[in-house]
Design an enzyme around this catalytic site. Sequence first.
Site, short mmCIF file in Angstrom:
data_model
loop_
_atom_site.label_atom_id
_atom_site.label_comp_id
_atom_site.label_asym_id
_atom_site.label_seq_id
_atom_site.Cartn_x
_atom_site.Cartn_y
_atom_site.Cartn_z
N LEU A 89 42.93 45.35 32.90
CA LEU A 89 43.70 46.37 32.17
C LEU A 89 42.74 47.20 31.33
O LEU A 89 41.70 46.70 30.88
CB LEU A 89 44.72 45.69 31.24
CG LEU A 89 45.89 44.95 31.88
CD1 LEU A 89 46.78 44.33 30.82
CD2 LEU A 89 46.71 45.87 32.79
N ASP A 90 43.13 48.43 31.07
CA ASP A 90 42.31 49.31 30.21
C ASP A 90 42.33 48.78 28.78
O ASP A 90 43.23 48.03 28.38
CB ASP A 90 42.90 50.73 30.19
CG ASP A 90 42.89 51.36 31.57
OD1 ASP A 90 42.05 50.97 32.39
OD2 ASP A 90 43.73 52.25 31.80
#
Length: 231
Positions: A100-101
Amino acid sequence: MRLDKFLSQYTDYSRSQIQQLVKANRVAVNGELIKKADHKLNGGELVMLDNRQIEAFNARYIMLHKPLGYVCANSDSEHPVVLDLLDMARKLDLQIAGRLDIDTTGLVLLTDDGQWNHRITAPKQECTKTYLVTTADPIPDDVIQLFAQGIQLHGEKNLTRPAQLDILSSHTARLQIHEGKYHQVKRMFAATGNRVVQLHRESIGAIQLDPALAPGEYRALTETEIQEAVR
Ligand code: URA
């Protein structure tokens, strides 16, 4: 257990790479070079790949509620990484199944079972990921159809795979995608002229983020979650 199965379970090599390693005389059992990948192990043997001992271990499968501001990487020069949240040994053996960012929250899976990770993340498996999205501008109804058809992302050759969008309110939606291109959700909304301002992953395949986990908390997956991860 067969030698090739043992090596594929306890290393990151694929079955075909293992065939090559054995052929190249790089695998020894109890000090003897082994020529056949289907060599039978009874348990307790000393298995060496080059100069490294390969040991059986119980694979770990973890779900983590990723908080904002953490990077999905082993290390980062500027920001904390998700591994910092784990209180356990051999953290660097863990692989992140679907990153995930830094500004995305929600479900992250970590494991030292390379095959399982592959099953979760391989593009062919089309493992469904569900995101809760908040956008800067209202989400028009026609985006549902656009995402269902597949959308052209900047710099990509192919359209995105059909995705399901449920609009929950003017600026929020639940999106299910079946692939994991770089920044995919943000780029899909950008392609409609909108901007994602909050992104949260709720599930990967059959695994839902446990609502009992606060951001930064984690737990081991149950046997059922491990088995049913890919559906
Ligand atoms: N899509 C994104 O754009 N970011 C994420 O973190 C996950 C999916």
